[in-house]
Design a protein around this motif. Structure first.
Motif, PDB file in Angstrom:
ATOM      1  N   TYR A  76       1.352  -0.976  -0.327  1.00  0.00           N
ATOM      2  CA  TYR A  76      -0.038  -0.173  -0.061  1.00  0.00           C
ATOM      3  C   TYR A  76       1.117   0.919  -0.139  1.00  0.00           C
ATOM      4  CZ  TYR A  76       0.369   0.056   5.147  1.00  0.00           C
ATOM      5  OH  TYR A  76       1.237   0.831   6.166  1.00  0.00           O
ATOM      6  N   ALA A  77       0.404   2.413  -0.327  1.00  0.00           N
ATOM      7  CA  ALA A  77       1.133   3.569  -0.768  1.00  0.00           C
ATOM      8  C   ALA A  77      -0.360   4.759  -0.413  1.00  0.00           C
ATOM      9  CB  ALA A  77       1.002   4.009  -1.731  1.00  0.00           C
ATOM     10  N   GLY A  78       0.680   5.788   0.366  1.00  0.00           N
ATOM     11  CA  GLY A  78      -0.108   7.434   0.396  1.00  0.00           C
ATOM     12  C   GLY A  78       0.911   7.969   0.959  1.00  0.00           C
ATOM     13  N   ARG A  79      -0.229   9.001   2.455  1.00  0.00           N
ATOM     14  CA  ARG A  79       0.389   9.454   2.462  1.00  0.00           C
ATOM     15  C   ARG A  79       0.799   9.417   4.225  1.00  0.00           C
ATOM     16  NH1 ARG A  79       1.902  14.114   0.614  1.00  0.00           N
ATOM     17  NH2 ARG A  79       1.766  15.792   2.212  1.00  0.00           N
ATOM     18  N   TYR A  80       2.050   9.596   5.358  1.00  0.00           N
ATOM     19  CA  TYR A  80       1.907   9.688   6.332  1.00  0.00           C
ATOM     20  C   TYR A  80       1.341  10.761   7.373  1.00  0.00           C
ATOM     21  CZ  TYR A  80       6.974  10.805   6.139  1.00  0.00           C
ATOM     22  OH  TYR A  80       8.229  11.430   6.084  1.00  0.00           O
ATOM     23  N   GLU A  81       1.386  11.150   8.464  1.00  0.00           N
ATOM     24  CA  GLU A  81       2.276  11.688  10.075  1.00  0.00           C
ATOM     25  C   GLU A  81       2.619  11.459  10.556  1.00  0.00           C
ATOM     26  OE1 GLU A  81      -0.552  16.031  11.260  1.00  0.00           O
ATOM     27  OE2 GLU A  81      -1.323  14.106  10.061  1.00  0.00           O
ATOM     28  N   VAL A  82       3.079  11.889  11.255  1.00  0.00           N
ATOM     29  CA  VAL A  82       3.679  11.252  12.847  1.00  0.00           C
ATOM     30  C   VAL A  82       2.492  12.102  13.771  1.00  0.00           C
ATOM     31  CG1 VAL A  82       5.842  11.460  14.691  1.00  0.00           C
ATOM     32  CG2 VAL A  82       5.965  10.526  11.971  1.00  0.00           C
ATOM     33  N   ILE A  87       2.670   6.181  14.309  1.00  0.00           N
ATOM     34  CA  ILE A  87       2.650   7.430  13.006  1.00  0.00           C
ATOM     35  C   ILE A  87       1.454   6.743  12.474  1.00  0.00           C
ATOM     36  CG2 ILE A  87       3.556   5.235  11.868  1.00  0.00           C
ATOM     37  CD1 ILE A  87       5.279   7.039   9.981  1.00  0.00           C
ATOM     38  N   ALA A  88       0.646   7.431  11.032  1.00  0.00           N
ATOM     39  CA  ALA A  88      -0.562   7.365  10.683  1.00  0.00           C
ATOM     40  C   ALA A  88      -0.357   6.954   9.192  1.00  0.00           C
ATOM     41  CB  ALA A  88      -1.988   8.683  10.842  1.00  0.00           C
ATOM     42  N   HIS A  89      -0.420   6.480   8.240  1.00  0.00           N
ATOM     43  CA  HIS A  89      -0.432   6.293   7.136  1.00  0.00           C
ATOM     44  C   HIS A  89      -2.113   6.363   6.602  1.00  0.00           C
ATOM     45  CE1 HIS A  89       2.933   3.042   7.470  1.00  0.00           C
ATOM     46  NE2 HIS A  89       3.337   4.172   7.332  1.00  0.00           N
ATOM     47  N   ASP A  96      -4.684  -4.668  -1.161  1.00  0.00           N
ATOM     48  CA  ASP A  96      -5.619  -4.844  -0.537  1.00  0.00           C
ATOM     49  C   ASP A  96      -7.279  -3.735  -1.126  1.00  0.00           C
ATOM     50  OD1 ASP A  96      -8.804  -5.259  -0.032  1.00  0.00           O
ATOM     51  OD2 ASP A  96      -7.633  -6.162   1.713  1.00  0.00           O
ATOM     52  N   PRO A  97      -7.893  -3.733  -2.072  1.00  0.00           N
ATOM     53  CA  PRO A  97      -9.014  -2.396  -1.794  1.00  0.00           C
ATOM     54  C   PRO A  97      -9.431  -1.958  -0.773  1.00  0.00           C
ATOM     55  CG  PRO A  97      -9.559  -4.028  -4.159  1.00  0.00           C
ATOM     56  CD  PRO A  97      -8.488  -5.206  -2.459  1.00  0.00           C
ATOM     57  N   ALA A  98     -10.234  -2.658  -0.065  1.00  0.00           N
ATOM     58  CA  ALA A  98     -10.542  -2.532   1.543  1.00  0.00           C
ATOM     59  C   ALA A  98      -9.442  -2.003   2.039  1.00  0.00           C
ATOM     60  CB  ALA A  98     -10.634  -4.070   1.734  1.00  0.00           C
ATOM     61  N   LEU A  99      -8.006  -1.862   1.835  1.00  0.00           N
ATOM     62  CA  LEU A  99      -7.616  -1.052   2.332  1.00  0.00           C
ATOM     63  C   LEU A  99      -7.526   0.065   1.965  1.00  0.00           C
ATOM     64  CD1 LEU A  99      -3.999  -2.724   3.300  1.00  0.00           C
ATOM     65  CD2 LEU A  99      -5.410  -2.358   5.100  1.00  0.00           C
ATOM     66  N   ALA A 100      -7.479   0.249   0.629  1.00  0.00           N
ATOM     67  CA  ALA A 100      -7.700   1.935   0.483  1.00  0.00           C
ATOM     68  C   ALA A 100      -8.483   3.373   0.922  1.00  0.00           C
ATOM     69  CB  ALA A 100      -8.001   1.784  -1.069  1.00  0.00           C
ATOM     70  N   GLY A 101      -8.176   4.295   1.586  1.00  0.00           N
ATOM     71  CA  GLY A 101      -9.494   4.829   1.696  1.00  0.00           C
ATOM     72  C   GLY A 101      -9.397   4.644   3.714  1.00  0.00           C
ATOM     73  N   THR A 102      -7.997   3.662   4.075  1.00  0.00           N
ATOM     74  CA  THR A 102      -7.983   3.915   5.280  1.00  0.00           C
ATOM     75  C   THR A 102      -6.799   4.388   5.797  1.00  0.00           C
ATOM     76  OG1 THR A 102      -6.936   1.785   5.508  1.00  0.00           O
ATOM     77  CG2 THR A 102      -9.521   1.635   5.488  1.00  0.00           C
ATOM     78  N   VAL A 103      -7.060   4.651   7.552  1.00  0.00           N
ATOM     79  CA  VAL A 103      -5.859   5.620   7.920  1.00  0.00           C
ATOM     80  C   VAL A 103      -5.252   4.155   8.602  1.00  0.00           C
ATOM     81  CG1 VAL A 103      -4.549   7.384   9.467  1.00  0.00           C
ATOM     82  CG2 VAL A 103      -6.750   8.021   8.036  1.00  0.00           C
ATOM     83  N   GLN A 104      -3.901   3.422   8.522  1.00  0.00           N
ATOM     84  CA  GLN A 104      -3.707   2.915   9.797  1.00  0.00           C
ATOM     85  C   GLN A 104      -2.865   3.660  10.432  1.00  0.00           C
ATOM     86  OE1 GLN A 104      -4.213  -1.001   9.330  1.00  0.00           O
ATOM     87  NE2 GLN A 104      -5.941   0.561   7.468  1.00  0.00           N
ATOM     88  N   VAL A 105      -3.434   3.366  11.684  1.00  0.00           N
ATOM     89  CA  VAL A 105      -2.104   3.818  12.848  1.00  0.00           C
ATOM     90  C   VAL A 105      -0.745   3.237  13.739  1.00  0.00           C
ATOM     91  CG1 VAL A 105      -2.620   5.474  14.713  1.00  0.00           C
ATOM     92  CG2 VAL A 105      -3.885   6.242  13.123  1.00  0.00           C
ATOM     93  N   ARG A 106      -0.227   3.105  13.506  1.00  0.00           N
ATOM     94  CA  ARG A 106       0.690   2.303  15.008  1.00  0.00           C
ATOM     95  C   ARG A 106       1.140   2.981  15.608  1.00  0.00           C
ATOM     96  NH1 ARG A 106      -2.108  -0.481  11.830  1.00  0.00           N
ATOM     97  NH2 ARG A 106      -0.903  -1.555   9.853  1.00  0.00           N
ATOM     98  N   GLU A 107       1.560   2.499  16.656  1.00  0.00           N
ATOM     99  CA  GLU A 107       2.583   2.928  17.584  1.00  0.00           C
ATOM    100  C   GLU A 107       4.184   3.062  16.584  1.00  0.00           C
ATOM    101  OE1 GLU A 107       3.061   0.638  20.818  1.00  0.00           O
ATOM    102  OE2 GLU A 107       1.113   0.927  21.717  1.00  0.00           O
ATOM    103  N   LEU A 108       4.893   4.122  17.015  1.00  0.00           N
ATOM    104  CA  LEU A 108       5.664   4.382  16.285  1.00  0.00           C
ATOM    105  C   LEU A 108       7.586   4.176  17.230  1.00  0.00           C
ATOM    106  CD1 LEU A 108       7.791   5.395  14.263  1.00  0.00           C
ATOM    107  CD2 LEU A 108       6.842   7.867  14.643  1.00  0.00           C
ATOM    108  N   ASN A 109       8.445   3.134  17.294  1.00  0.00           N
ATOM    109  CA  ASN A 109       9.458   3.579  18.433  1.00  0.00           C
ATOM    110  C   ASN A 109      10.904   3.670  16.970  1.00  0.00           C
ATOM    111  OD1 ASN A 109       8.521   3.981  21.008  1.00  0.00           O
ATOM    112  ND2 ASN A 109       7.414   1.756  19.896  1.00  0.00           N
TER     113      ASN A 109
END
Length: 133
Positions: A76-82, A87-89, A96-109
């Motif tokens: 997947y690809a898009g924009r990111y922001e810390v 980090i939010a992708h 997987d078309p189901a991921l498009a339009g979502t925001v994937q948030v991860r703990e960042l270390n």
């Protein structure tokens, strides 16, 4: 923390509620995570040793072969922001078309040349460890 650049996958592990550890694409999965200075990102992860599609390019690929290729690859690809230790992708395009339009948030270390992204997904804790490429 400077995320800009390319990162190679070291490990993707999942721990379920019972403490069982699994590796979705195996312990030798490969991957590349890229962050650009202007806020774009892309992530690809694959099971190691994936076989080429039989008959590819000749119109003779068996119907089950693309399904196996799909289930052994994530992209997947898009924009990111810390954001405050996360980090939010913002996913714009994905295998997987189901991921498009979502925001994937991860703990960042991040610590020098090592990056750890982690998140709870459906009661399973996903941890992805990356090293600067």
């Amino acid at each position: 923390m400077d995320l800009v650049g390319a990162w190679r996958l070291v490990e993707w592990r999942v721990v379920d509620a019972g403490g069982r550890v699994s590796h979705p694409f195996g312990t030798d999965a490969t991957g590349l995570l890229c962050y650009t200075p202007d806020g774009h990102m892309s992530a690809t992860i694959a099971r190691a040793g994936r076989a080429p599609l039989p008959g590819a390019g000749r119109g003779q690929t068996p119907p089950e072969a693309p399904a196996e290729a799909f289930t052994s690859f994530l992209a997947y690809a898009g924009r990111y922001e810390v954001r405050q230790g996360h980090i939010a992708h913002d996913v714009e395009v994905a295998l997987d078309p189901a991921l498009a339009g979502t925001v994937q948030v991860r703990e960042l270390n991040a610590d020098g040349d090592r990056l750890v992204l982690a998140a709870d997904e459906g009661g399973r804790w996903h941890t992805l460890i990356w090293e600067r490429s």
